[in-house]
Structure formats: structure tokens, C-alpha cells
Write an enzyme that holds these catalytic residues in place. Structure first.
Site, short mmCIF file in Angstrom:
data_model
loop_
_atom_site.label_atom_id
_atom_site.label_comp_id
_atom_site.label_asym_id
_atom_site.label_seq_id
_atom_site.Cartn_x
_atom_site.Cartn_y
_atom_site.Cartn_z
N ILE A 115 25.81 39.92 1.90
CA ILE A 115 27.08 39.25 2.14
C ILE A 115 26.94 37.75 2.24
CG2 ILE A 115 28.40 41.14 3.19
CD1 ILE A 115 27.44 40.17 5.91
N GLY A 161 21.88 31.49 2.29
CA GLY A 161 21.86 30.08 2.66
C GLY A 161 20.44 29.55 2.66
N TYR A 201 18.43 29.17 4.96
CA TYR A 201 17.46 29.82 5.82
C TYR A 201 17.19 31.27 5.47
CZ TYR A 201 17.31 25.63 8.47
OH TYR A 201 17.10 24.34 8.83
N LEU A 207 18.85 35.19 3.83
CA LEU A 207 19.89 36.06 3.30
C LEU A 207 20.54 36.84 4.43
CD1 LEU A 207 17.72 37.66 0.47
CD2 LEU A 207 19.40 35.83 0.18
N LYS A 230 20.41 39.28 9.41
CA LYS A 230 20.05 37.96 8.88
C LYS A 230 18.55 37.92 8.65
CE LYS A 230 20.45 33.15 10.51
NZ LYS A 230 21.25 32.34 11.46
N ASP A 269 26.59 22.77 16.25
CA ASP A 269 26.95 22.99 14.85
C ASP A 269 28.26 23.78 14.73
OD1 ASP A 269 26.69 22.69 12.12
OD2 ASP A 269 25.41 24.45 11.87
#
Lengths: 472, 211
Positions: free
Chosen positions: A29, A32, A34, A36, A53, A152
């Protein structure tokens, strides 16, 4: 937690690592810098969805990424209804890959805002805006009262739960940049650049050595405005290359809306490094007092406007805190905020159906797990975007640690290939078109995503100082 | 919680002393005694501290590293612990993460120390007390007692050493002075026994570890 030692002994690539056996992985889904993110169901409880993640394997000498360590350290300690829940941690020893399993949230503010802006062409109803904001502040108040600063906050990191027990509950996600700020061993500024540029507080942009939880409140103000107008409030152009908190264009965008900061309004302003050093650009320009209320289309007397302007106070010492904001008049007037931000309590009001996340069922998690020693996961695409059109800039074009699920999607909805991929994704594990077709769609989608994002991390180091700044 | 000790995983995971002073059956079979086990942990603590001196990190970082080591040793037998050494350090990082069950937040006695010393009017004993706190990491105290009580025990020892009458100050604190005194006695006992530690004893203990 983390019961599973990887199946080190096995060399058969058909064998799943032990820990993976408890999940049915549906598909990818997100992706990035860092790593998947995969969507999975827990076998023993099919109603429960999990976002797994996967951090990229560490390169030689790097060890486990500081982002992963921060995220684990903090999420292992905290527990709050408005903070994402870390369900499990897994390690695959064979290839030294690390996995965080979170309770899955179907939506995020980035997608919700975009749906309203690009699809239904209609603002988000007041109840939903207020409920989202209240819950976001509620989670943030919990973090701040525990000396955790998130650093962030942005729409894609604010998740909203889909259908189920917690429908419409807001969850703050992605603690890759978060830290405890009680008694730091070194000035926080040595942690490198924090906060995505559009949501970055002015004291950070001006190079403050020390900062506080007020940086999170600035970001909440920006998000609040974006929920109201469906547009990012301060869309500065980021100067990339060297990691530098100082971004002239971003400051320019802020000053145009909020007026010139003065020492009167913000006494410590003159001590900030970039304010002192950049006399020519910043201080040389005189900004008219434009007025935030015209940008957000609110009367200055509206309590929503009052709250917003207190979040966007220049002086971090005067900026409203999460605890104070929760007590604001805005939350005590109709419509009152509720637990389910997506469903207004009054019957008869139109309910917006937000799209579910596209799932790429063509990428199998097992294909990314090596039972042999470490190989960095390749993004499988060397095409980095050179086409930074206006749309690109409006999307997530900044370097970012991978948020849990709210990261760059397979592809933006609205682009023709979307329907294909999302339909395939709806199959929930089945693969209607057969693998080759799926791969094709995924690759195509990936390419578009690359072009749209122009994420410098794909080609250049995005946050080099953080890689080095490994400290507890 | 990450910043409130009383809701932290550190507090929730505090051990009873009996649980820490346990030699794993597998290690017992190798002839390892409780004294050996303590010596091994002491040796490792000293080793970490020396290593840290070379790379110049702050005391709190050293203390955290030693705490992690002691937490791992409280959970595993030395077979599991020792497999670490052979392979790469990077691999060990993940194994340690796993062995720590991903609980990484540690509270140290240092945090409250200078404030308490000032409050007790003992600023002149800062160096002595700081050194005492450093030495507590040669024991498992950090696994057993809340860090502020360890700090108080060190202040207690320092006030005795410096002949500083602090009874009233201690009484005003709402802490169980029996616990503080017991920690202090443990520390003093350690100093006593430390005199008897020889390299031979340490080596003998280290030799009982699986190769």
C-alpha cells in the site's frame, strides 16, 4: 511482541519466515525512502487489518536506522486513542530486515483533503473539521505532556480509521522524527532538519538552536487551515540539495499572509541565526499585513479564526499549546466535536464516502524478504522525476521519512491507470488479472508516482544529518 | 511512558533482586556460580565504559548501554548471549533489540542528581556523588530500583563520607528511607568485595562462558 526469530535455518525461498505466518499479506500500500508498507490481515482474526512497515535493510556499517529506533523506542512506551498503535515488531535475521506492524487506518488527511478538493469539489463539513482537529490536539496533548515532540506533523501523517470499531478516530502516525525533548544531551538543532517545509515553524526556518513542542502546534495550524480551504496554507518552494532548515521562499509565503514579524511581536526573533545573517532578503523586504482571514475565508470574529491565529503565532512562547487549544471556545460551540469524525451525528446529513487505499496485490512481501544475507531493497525504478510541474509541487515533493501508511501511493487517483489498479486491489488478495498484468500496472503506477513526487531521496541524500545523528 | 518514569516500561520491568541474581541452569552446568556471574557482568560493564571513553560519548549513553547489557543478561542464558560475539556487530544490534523486547527507554539516576544535591546543600559533593552513581552500574541496581532512589542512596553515602548532617533533609522527602539505606548498604558491600576481585578471578569466570 516480536516473538519471531527469523527462519534462519531455512534456505528454501518458498518458506515464509516464521513471524509472517500469522498474517495474510494482501499487497503493497505504500513505498517511501525508508522502505515499503504492506496491508495484511491477522489470520486468527480476519476482521483486523494491519499495516506492516518494512524498513530498508541497513547498508554496510549503518546498523538499524535511527528512524526505526526512534519509532520503536517511543511507540513501545506510549498508548493513546489518538496515536497509532504499534501492534508488533518483527526481525528477519537472515537478511537483517526490520518490520513494524501497526493497526491499519484506511484514511489519512492528505487523501481526505484531496478527495474533497479534486473529487467532490466541496469543503469538508464543519463537524468533521472540528472533530479531526480536536482529536489531533488530544493526541498531541498526550505526546507533549509526556515530553515527546513529533516534529513531522502533516496531513499524510494524520490517519483516520475506516469502518470498524474505531471508525472516524484520528491517529497520529510516523514517529520516525519524534523524540523526547526533556534534558537533551545536545541541542535539538543537531538532529538535522525537521518538519516538512510547508508545515515548518518560523523559528525552525530561521535556524533556532533550541525549539519546543510549539513547532508541532504551528504544523497543526497549517493543517487546520488546509482542512478549511483544501489547500496547503504556505506552499513554499523548497531549495534542495543541502539540508538546510532555512528556506527563504517558505518564509516569504508565511510573511505574505501573516505580515512582517517584528521584535515587538516576537522578542527573541533578533537572536535567530538566519534572521541576523540574512538582512538583505528578509529584513529588507516589507510585507503588508495581508490578513490570514481572507485566505481562510473566515471572519476575524469567528472562534475558528481566533484559534487558528493563535496556532500561527510567530513567537513560539506565545503560541497556543495543545492543552490550551483543547479548551478553546471553538470546541464548545455547535457543532460539538465527536469521536467519529467521519459521520456527523445529525441524521440527514450527507455522508462522504472516502475511497479506500489502493492496494498493489502484485507486490508480494515474500518477494522482498531475502533468506540470504542483506541486499538493500531496490525501488526497482531508476527513473527520477525531472518534470516538476505545478501539480508535482502541490503534492508530496519533499524529503520525508516514510510515514506508516500515508505515504506516496502507488499512484494518484484521477490518472487513468488508477481504476485498474484499485479494482485489482479491491480483490483483497485475489489476483484477477494474473500476475503479469498486475506487475505491469504496478510498474506503470510506480513510474507515475516517481514523476509526480520528485523525491530527492530517491536520487540524493534527503536527510543526511539524521543518518548520522544516532543518539538516545 | 517515555518521560514519566512511573508509567514507563522501565518501571514496569523492574525486577526483584532474586530474579536478577539467578544463574541460568545451562550456565550452572558449566560450573558458573552467582559470584562468577556478577564478575562477568562487572567485567562487561567496565569494558563498555572503557570502550565509551575511546569514542567519547556522554555518561548517560554509557549508562544506557550497560543497562541494556544487564537487561539482556537478566533474560537469557549465556549461550544465547554469547552467540552475539561471533558475528557482526550489526547483526547483534538487531538481536539486542529483540532480546530487550524492544523496550529502549531507560531512566538514570543522573537526571535528578544535581537538583537534589543543590536542594540538600551538597553542591560540594557533586563529583563524589556522580562517581558513586557511575559505580552503581557495576551492579544490577538499575534493574531493580527506581533511579531516584539509587541517586538518593549515593547522596546518603556521600553525606556520611563528608560528615554532612542530612537527616532532616532526607526525612522531608517522601521516600522509603529503608529502601534508600538498603541500596546504600549494597553499594558499600560492593566496594568491600571489589577489593577482593583479582584478574585471576575475572578470567576464571570469563572462562566458564561458552566459547
Amino acid at each position: 511482541m516480536g516473538e519471531g526469530r527469523g527462519s534462519n535455518s531455512s534456505s528454501n525461498s518458498n518458506n515464509k519466515p516464521e513471524w509472517l505466518e500469522q498474517y495474510d499479506v494482501i499487497g503493497k500500500i505504500g513505498e517511501g525512502t525508508y522502505g515499503l508498507v504492506f496491508l495484511a490481515k491477522i489470520k486468527s482474526n480476519r476482521s483486523k487489518s494491519i499495516a506492516i512497515k518494512k524498513f530498508k535493510q541497513s547498508k554496510d556499517g549503518d546498523g538499524v536506522s535511527p528512524t526505526a529506533i526512534r519509532e520503536i523506542m517511543l511507540l513501545r512506551e506510549i498508548s493513546h486513542e489518538n496515536v497509532v498503535k504499534l501492534a508488533n515488531v518483527h526481525i528477519n535475521h537472515a537478511d537483517m530486515s526490520l518490520y513494524l506492524a501497526f493497526d491499519y487506518a484506511e484514511h489519512d488527511l492528505y487523501e481526505i483533503i484531496r478527495h474533497h478538493r479534486d473529487k467532490v469539489n466541496q469543503s469538508i463539513n464543519q463537524y468533521t473539521v472540528k472533530s479531526i482537529l480536536w482529536q489531533l490536539l488530544n493526541g498531541l496533548n498526550y505526546l507533549h505532556s509526556n515530553w515527546i515532540v513529533h516534529r513531522d506533523l502533516k496531513p499524510s501523517n494524520i490517519l483516520v480509521m475506516g469502518d470498524g470499531e474505531e471508525h472516524g478516530v484520528v491517529k497520529i502516525a510516523d514517529f520516525g522524527l519524534a523524540r523526547i525533548y526533556q534534558a537533551p544531551l545536545k541541542p535539538l538543532s543537531e538532529n538535522g532538519v525537521v518538519v516538512t517545509i510547508w508545515y515548518r515553524a518560523p523559528e525552525l526556518l530561521l535556524g533556532a538552536k533550541h525549539y519546543t513542542s510549539a513547532v508541532d502546534m504551528w504544523a497543526v495550524g497549517c493543517i487546520f487551515a488546509e482542512l478549511l480551504t483544501l489547500k496547503p496554507l504556505f506552499q513554499g518552494q523548497e531549495v534542495k540539495g543541502t539540508p538546510n532548515p532555512f528556506q527563504l521562499d517558505q518564509l516569504d509565503k508565511i510573511f505574505k499572509v501573516l505580515g512582517h514579524p517584528t521584535q515587538e511581536k516576537w522578542p527573541t526573533l533578533v537572536n535567530l541565526p538566519h534572521w541576523q545573517s540574512d538582512l538583505q532578503h528578509i529584513q529588507g523586504h516589507t510585507y503588508n499585513n495581508a490578513g490570514l482571514y481572507t485566505v481562510v475565508h473566515l471572519s476575524p470574529k469567528n472562534p475558528a479564526y481566533d484559534l487558528l491565529s493563535k496556532m500561527l503565532e510567530y513567537d513560539p512562547l506565545k503560541r497556543i499549546t495543545a492543552a490550551q487549544a483543547l479548551e478553546h471556545e471553538y470546541f464548545r460551540m455547535e457543532p460539538l466535536p465527536g469521536c467519529n469524525a467521519l459521520i456527523p451525528p445529525q441524521p440527514g446529513e450527507k455522508v462522504v464516502n472516502y475511497p479506500t487505499r489502493p492496494v498493489d496485490t502484485g507486490t508480494d512481501i515474500e518477494g522482498t524478504i531475502s533468506l540470504q544475507p542483506s541486499q538493500p531493497v531496490s525501488s526497482g525504478n531508476s527513473m527520477s522525476g525531472g518534470m516538476a510541474g505545478p501539480h508535482v509541487m502541490q503534492n508530496r515533493s519533499m524529503p520525508r521519512p516514510m510515514p506508516m501508511v500515508g505515504m506516496q501511493r502507488m499512484q494518484p487517483p484521477g490518472i487513468p491507470a488508477y481504476n485498474l489498479a484499485s479494482q485489482a486491489g479491491m480483490g483483497g488478495g485475489v489476483n484477477p488479472g494474473g500476475i503479469p498484468m498486475q506487475r505491469g500496472v504496478a510498474a506503470q503506477a510506480h513510474q507515475q508516482q516517481q514523476m509526480r513526487r520528485k523525491d530527492p531521496n530517491m536520487g540524493m541524500p534527503g536527510y543526511p544529518p539524521q543518518q548520522k545523528s544516532r543518539r538516545f | 511512558m517515555a518521560a514519566n518514569f512511573w508509567t514507563s516500561s522501565h518501571y514496569k520491568q523492574l525486577h526483584d533482586p532474586e530474579d536478577v541474581d539467578v544463574v541460568h541452569p545451562l550456565d550452572k552446568d558449566r560450573g558458573m556460580t552467582l559470584e562468577d556471574f556478577k564478575l562477568i557482568k562487572l567485567h562487561m560493564s567496565n569494558y563498555i565504559a572503557r570502550l565509551a571513553q575511546n569514542v567519547k560519548v556522554r555518561q548517560r549513553v554509557v549508562a544506557t548501554a550497560i543497562t541494556y547489557m544487564r537487561r539482556v543478561y537478566a533474560r537469557r542464558n549465556s549461550d544465547e548471549r554469547y552467540r552475539f560475539e561471533i558475528k557482526e556487530i550489526l547483526e547483534m544490534e538487531m538481536k539486542i533489540l529483540e532480546a530487550l523486547n524492544y523496550y529502549l527507554v531507560v531512566f538514570h539516576p543522573y537526571r535528578a542528581l544535581s537538583q537534589m544535591l543543590q536542594d540538600a546543600g551538597m553542591n560540594d559533593a557533586t563529583q563524589l556523588t556522580w562517581g558513586l552513581v557511575n559505580d552503581t552500574y557495576k551492579m544490577d541496581l538499575i534493574l531493580i530500583h527506581p533511579p531516584h532512589l539509587i541517586a538518593l542512596a549515593c547522596i546518603y553515602i556521600a553525606s556520611v563520607q563528608k560528615d554532612k548532617e542530612n537527616t532532616a533533609w532526607f526525612e522531608e522527602l517522601r521516600v522509603d528511607m529503608n529502601v534508600v539505606k538498603n541500596i546504600a548498604i549494597e553499594i558499600l558491600d560492593f566496594y568491600d568485595s571489589h577489593k577482593q576481585i583479582t584478574d585471576e578471578k575475572v578470567n576464571a569466570a570469563m572462562n566458564k562462558l561458552p566459547k
